[in-house]
Design an enzyme around this catalytic site. Structure first.
Site, PDB file in Angstrom:
ATOM      1  CB  ILE A  79     101.571  54.950 -56.110  1.00 45.69           C
ATOM      2  CG1 ILE A  79     100.530  55.921 -56.549  1.00 45.69           C
ATOM      3  CG2 ILE A  79     102.945  55.553 -56.841  1.00 45.69           C
ATOM      4  CD1 ILE A  79     100.772  57.313 -55.707  1.00 45.69           C
TER       5      ILE A  79
ATOM      6  CG  HIS B 235      97.895  58.564 -66.725  1.00 43.11           C
ATOM      7  ND1 HIS B 235      97.703  59.846 -66.434  1.00 43.11           N
ATOM      8  CD2 HIS B 235      97.097  57.830 -65.834  1.00 43.11           C
ATOM      9  CE1 HIS B 235      96.570  59.886 -65.561  1.00 43.11           C
ATOM     10  NE2 HIS B 235      96.274  58.643 -65.222  1.00 43.11           N
ATOM     11  CG  LEU B 236      97.843  52.763 -71.925  1.00 45.33           C
ATOM     12  CD1 LEU B 236      96.595  52.833 -72.529  1.00 45.33           C
ATOM     13  CD2 LEU B 236      98.793  52.246 -73.023  1.00 45.33           C
ATOM     14  CG  HIS B 237      95.221  53.328 -66.032  1.00 47.81           C
ATOM     15  ND1 HIS B 237      95.812  53.469 -64.639  1.00 47.81           N
ATOM     16  CD2 HIS B 237      94.924  54.678 -66.197  1.00 47.81           C
ATOM     17  CE1 HIS B 237      95.212  54.522 -64.136  1.00 47.81           C
ATOM     18  NE2 HIS B 237      94.946  55.368 -65.095  1.00 47.81           N
TER      19      HIS B 237
END
Length: 157
Positions: free
Chosen positions: A40, A108-110
């Protein structure tokens, strides 16, 4: 594709997204184990997050039994980039923030591309090898040395 209720945290926004309960979030790609959607607050022209459906707090919650999960997360992220027309995988950054530098307590993987176009004022958040950010390759290497936790025998009774 709902996940098992006991693997989900009703207070976790990423668990809600993984269970398709946040209609504002567009799922870019998903499979039985993982979900990918846009960040986001994108730091690059292509900035996606890949999350497991199962609630896992962070990369510090992982052990060698999770290496396959990390590999699958990276593969899904690369697949999304490919679908978006990104073919130069040398100009991609894949990694995880380490606590306390995470905004959501759900692994969470960026997935960022092109990494040469990460916004200057956000670049510090995505520098590999720092106390805040670990690449998926470095994490996999580290996890080879991390044994799974030993079950408490008292929990069996």
């Amino acid at each position: 594709m709902a996940t098992n209720q006991e693997d989900s945290d009703e207070d976790c926004i990423f668990c809600l997204i993984a269970n398709d309960r946040v209609k504002e979030t567009e799922i870019i790609k998903q499979n039985k184990e993982l979900v990918c959607f846009r960040d986001i607050c994108p730091a690059a022209p292509h900035h996606y997050l890949v999350i497991p459906r199962r609630h896992i707090v962070s990369c510090q919650s992982l052990h060698r039994g999770h290496i396959g999960l990390v590999e699958n997360m990276a593969e899904l992220g690369k697949s999304v980039l490919h679908d978006q027309g990104i073919i130069d995988m040398m100009d991609v950054r894949l990694g995880f923030h380490k606590p306390p530098f995470i905004s959501v307590n759900h692994l969470h993987l960026h997935v960022l591309a092109p990494s040469t176009q990460i916004l200057d004022y956000l670049l510090f958040k995505f520098i590999p090898g720092t106390d805040t950010f670990v690449t998926e390759q470095s994490l996999r290497k580290h996890l080879r040395k991390v044994a799974p936790p030993v079950a408490n025998c008292m929990s069996l009774f």
